[in-house]
Design a protein around this motif. Structure first.
Motif: not given
Length: 303
Positions: A109, A113, A116, A163, A246, A295, A298, A300-301
């Protein structure tokens, strides 16, 4: 004669005046109580006036202290605005940042990121380690840490929740075809359980029963000290395990895994990001922290 640098004294004085005591000021600035007191005293000696009246019960501002506080707050506000503007204009980050991440969650996870960010900030060096143990960030010179579970002590760090980790019992269709689906929690004792490895205490699963969660200690058939190894073993039909969504979400959608005893699900653990507690956060630390928080915002995790 050496010129007196009053900035440290000013920040100590303002923090003391705004909080009302040296202890709270020290906590805000990330220094010791005695260091705050000495800085304020040196500032008073430099100015030749008393800014604070000290008693055994409290600190109060003198008339000169009240005026000086107002002017210092204005000056510090201007400096802060200037610092923020410089940082906003600094599009290229340099130097090195050290991160420590949970093994499986970090690889699956967090690393995508970070890669990026490597493209966006090619001059920013990253040193990334993977571990599950709680570490002393100051002692091990780590700038940013991610950990799963409740924090035993967060007094020396800033913590932000990314999260929550949701757990589920799962097995592969291969295993369930061979050994059958357990009907209740007690039936798990008749199955091959794949668990993590602990030396200091038995490994347990958190299972919901009668609207409460309890620690269930499975009889381990296979003990594996790595989340990815546990996942591979479950996918290949070697047993039942409790794993985070996840990690297994895509495997459930693809049909490689199936949920077991769905009614026992629901337990969640926080996943927190931490950095050093202090007055100033380095731009590189703030940059990565903000990216991870975005992230998380949004989703993402999540699974």
């Amino acid at each position: 004669m050496t010129q007196f640098n009053s900035l440290s004294g000013i920040t100590a004085f303002v923090a003391t005046a705004e909080t009302g005591n040296f202890t709270e000021a020290a906590s805000r600035l990330g220094i010791t109580k005695s260091a705050v007191g000495k800085s304020v005293t040196r500032l008073e000696e430099h100015l030749g006036v008393n800014l604070l009246l000290r008693t055994t019960r409290r600190l109060t501002l003198t008339s000169e202290g009240e005026y000086y506080l107002q002017q210092c707050q204005i000056a510090l506000s201007i400096l802060e605005q200037a610092n923020n503007q410089v940082q906003e204009n600094q599009s290229v980050l340099t130097g090195k940042i050290r991160l420590d991440l949970p093994s499986a969650f970090g690889r699956k996870c967090i690393m995508p990121v970070l890669m990026t960010l490597m493209d966006k900030q090619p001059l920013l060096k990253m040193s990334v380690s993977f571990s599950e143990r709680y570490i002393d960030m100051h002692e091990e010179s780590v700038d940013l840490v991610v950990r799963i579970g409740h924090l035993p002590d967060s007094s020396n760090v800033i913590a932000r929740q990314l999260t929550t980790q949701k757990l589920a019992l799962c097995a592969s269709p291969i295993y369930l075809k061979k050994y059958g689906m357990p009907k209740d929690i007690e039936a798990l004792s008749e199955h091959r359980c794949i668990v993590g490895f602990r030396q200091d205490a038995p490994f347990y699963w958190m299972l919901k029963e009668a609207d409460t969660f309890r620690q269930y200690i499975p009889t381990p058939f296979y003990e594996l000290a790595d989340g990815d190894a546990m996942l591979d073993a479950v996918i290949h039909g070697y047993g039942i395990a409790q794993l985070p969504l996840w990690m297994i979400g895509d495997k459930l959608k693809e049909g490689q895994l199936q949920r077991v005893l769905i009614k026992t699900e629901g337990y969640q653990s926080p996943i927190n990001m931490m950095w050093h507690k202090g007055q100033k956060v380095p731009p590189k630390t703030r940059y990565i922290a903000d990216a991870l928080l975005q992230v998380a915002k949004e989703g993402g995790f999540d699974e």
